[in-house]
Design an enzyme around this catalytic site. Structure first.
Site, mmCIF file in Angstrom:
data_model
loop_
_atom_site.group_PDB
_atom_site.id
_atom_site.type_symbol
_atom_site.label_atom_id
_atom_site.label_comp_id
_atom_site.label_asym_id
_atom_site.label_seq_id
_atom_site.Cartn_x
_atom_site.Cartn_y
_atom_site.Cartn_z
ATOM 1 C CG ASP A 195 -6.022 -3.830 -3.654
ATOM 2 O OD1 ASP A 195 -6.777 -2.907 -3.318
ATOM 3 O OD2 ASP A 195 -4.798 -3.824 -3.419
ATOM 4 C CB SER B 102 -0.962 -0.036 1.184
ATOM 5 O OG SER B 102 -1.985 0.915 1.011
ATOM 6 C CG HIS C 123 -5.618 -2.277 0.019
ATOM 7 N ND1 HIS C 123 -4.706 -2.159 -1.003
ATOM 8 C CD2 HIS C 123 -5.131 -1.525 1.038
ATOM 9 C CE1 HIS C 123 -3.720 -1.358 -0.616
ATOM 10 N NE2 HIS C 123 -3.948 -0.968 0.612
#
Lengths: 367, 367
Positions: free
Chosen positions: A312, A146, A347
């Site tokens: 995601d 991320s 995610h």
């Protein structure tokens, strides 16, 4: 596993991408394992928006271990009997590194809204200072997911000889408007909370449960970090209590989950810090100041490993595939690996579905 | 095209699914075209969360026409030279039908939080009263998208001989936790707005721009109603102003868009009404009170037409495919049609990409 938490203070000014200068700054960081004699066994971990330097292990008073404990530790994928793992709390974050509530040496007051906007490059540059202080010239690997993956890409492009391997998961080369929109919910929710007072909130006002506006912003994140499929499996249409159906505020299980996790968040996270980090993520664009994105990736000298997650909903697999394609077009096909994990947790899979990629990571980092 | 807007008041109590009773209620509704002699040319349109009875045409003072004007009008897909089109503002909505700010006849005060939670079935039952009042026994078609699609499914199951065709778009047979989570952002944002005062806000406090908490809730909806791809094409990473990059609150175009559309919304929409409608959507489950969902769809006698949109991020195509599969398993394959439109505008495609499905709709409704 040996765990150490330390703070380093840096008094040489940090020149930021914006043209502004941080006259001094501190980084809090944590290390796992032991640095070998020639300092060649370093693995750098970069954390995400709400993450911290506490990656692995468990403090005496902690219910849960560090956020990537499944992945990092003695005998684990990132083996701390072999590697010296280091993670610093990002500049601007709330857990001990310099942030908007730190004292501005020029005014002797908290920065608040006078804190400079930081780019991912600045966050990474500050970390490079730390390695320099510790006598670390190179790392075996830099790894992050991320916003930690943005840092990893930045390391690969801007510090191309620092590490041998750069492993970026669940991230993007430039933050797209979908992710900016989700951050926007937090920005607006914080700004319009009357307690926030344009950044001049009193800390006493926040003490009980933090800023509700931040909780709602966090809730938007919690939704985007998971996936519709996970929500179906985890919560279905179950009610948290039997009188929910015709009660206006009767709660579904999914609502209870969101409330619990969102409203506990402002107790540990500062709203100004959250705003600044959202901005840091929003402005991330590995191709800025270049004609095209490929010009940036042309600078990569190490091995760039990319892992995406099929469900995601924040940074979609196509975003990582674009990087892979650019590397191939540049003739760097031997310097890039890419894998999409068939994930079920959206995610957040990079945090919670370690089982699905750990063997693959062992393979790509084996030399 | 003849347009009429009227209000009907009903003084026979409406028994609600919750067991509560609305002693009286009003519906505001709009009609287009002319009812033929045997009242056999009726098409019912059902509107979505923030929609209204104003479906088509343009009032003298209006900048934009009704919300489905591309689809409905003289010579259009739903041809008002042939059909008498009727749409009522949903019970509980803010545009003139009975809602939480209406006067409770038992107390002579506004209902506020004493307004009953409505099910989709109740919304539809109120509309059936209207048709009865107008002497309309049957409709050629019932058509709706999103929450309007939920109503359409409810018509098909609970009023199976009312219409010949039931066309539901971009909807679901039961609201899944992902959609409930998105509504949750609005619910929390409204509840925690200090002006809201647990539903006892003063209307004067709202007058200037409405409730900010509603704006933020609406913003969550605006994101979920579009799609990542649309955001990329529409906004990219463009800035609304050139000084945006290192300004904490510097705005990307996508942020400007969200601000504009979110903050204008509370001027026209009441927060209590929004809360109640979110609840109505959240509790929608066509299979409630049955052993299984198929038991509900077994009641369908008309033709059930289903249209999904490939990039719908609120109600995913799989949700409509589940209904199609149930109809086929029930041996009702001749009573169901399904088409997924290759869309580019997310959930809102049912409103804005009419070009892509209008010929198909003409075909399925041709007799």
């Amino acid at each position: 596993m040996k765990i150490e938490t330390k703070v380093e203070k840096f008094t040489e000014p940090l020149h930021l991408e914006s043209g502004r200068i941080l006259e001094e700054f501190e980084l809090i960081y944590e290390t796992y394992g032991e640095l070998n004699e020639d300092k060649s066994n370093v693995i750098v971990i970069c954390h995400a928006l709400a993450g911290s330097h506490h990656v692995a292990g468990r403090y005496a008073d902690e219910a849960k271990p560090g956020w990537w404990d499944k992945f990092i530790g003695d005998g684990k994928t990132i083996d701390t009997t072999k590697y010296f793992v280091i993670c610093s709390n990002n500049l601007g974050s709330t857990f001990g590194s310099t942030n908007p509530l730190s004292i501005d040496p020029s005014t002797k007051k908290e920065y608040r809204l006078k804190f400079p906007v930081l780019a991912i490059s600045d966050v990474v540059k500050a970390q490079m200072r730390l390695y320099d202080r510790l006598g670390i010239k190179n790392a075996f690997a830099v790894i992050g997911g991320s916003m930690g993956g943005m840092q990893t890409l930045c390391y690969a492009i801007e510090h191309p000889t620092f590490a041998k391997h750069y492993l970026a998961m669940a991230t993007t080369a430039y933050t797209r408007p979908w992710a900016i929109a989700i951050n926007k919910l937090a920005i607006e929710s914080i700004r319009h909370d009357p307690i926030f007072k344009n950044g001049f909130y009193k800390k006493d006002d926040l003490e009980a449960s933090g800023l509700p506006g931040l909780a709602i912003g966090r809730m938007a994140g919690l939704i985007a970090y998971l996936s519709p499929g996970l929500f179906n499996r985890k919560f279905g249409r179950d009610y948290a209590s039997t009188d929910g159906l015709y009660e206006l505020f009767g709660r579904f299980e999914v609502e209870k989950y969101l409330e619990y996790n969102a409203y506990s968040f402002p107790k540990i996270f500062d709203p100004l810090s959250y705003l600044y980090i959202c901005k840091t993520m929003n402005i991330f664009d590995a191709g800025r100041n270049k004609d095209k994105l490929a010009d940036s990736f042309d600078k990569v000298q190490g091995k760039l490993h990319l892992i995406s997650f099929s469900d995601d909903m924040l940074f979609f697999p196509e975003e990582m595939e674009e990087i892979r394609d650019i590397m191939i077009e540049l003739g760097k096909e031997k310097q890039v690996t890419y894998k999409m994990i068939d994930s079920k947790c959206g995610h957040d899979s990079f945090l919670v579905e370690v089982e699905k990629f750990k063997d693959y990571v062992s393979e790509i980092l084996k030399d």
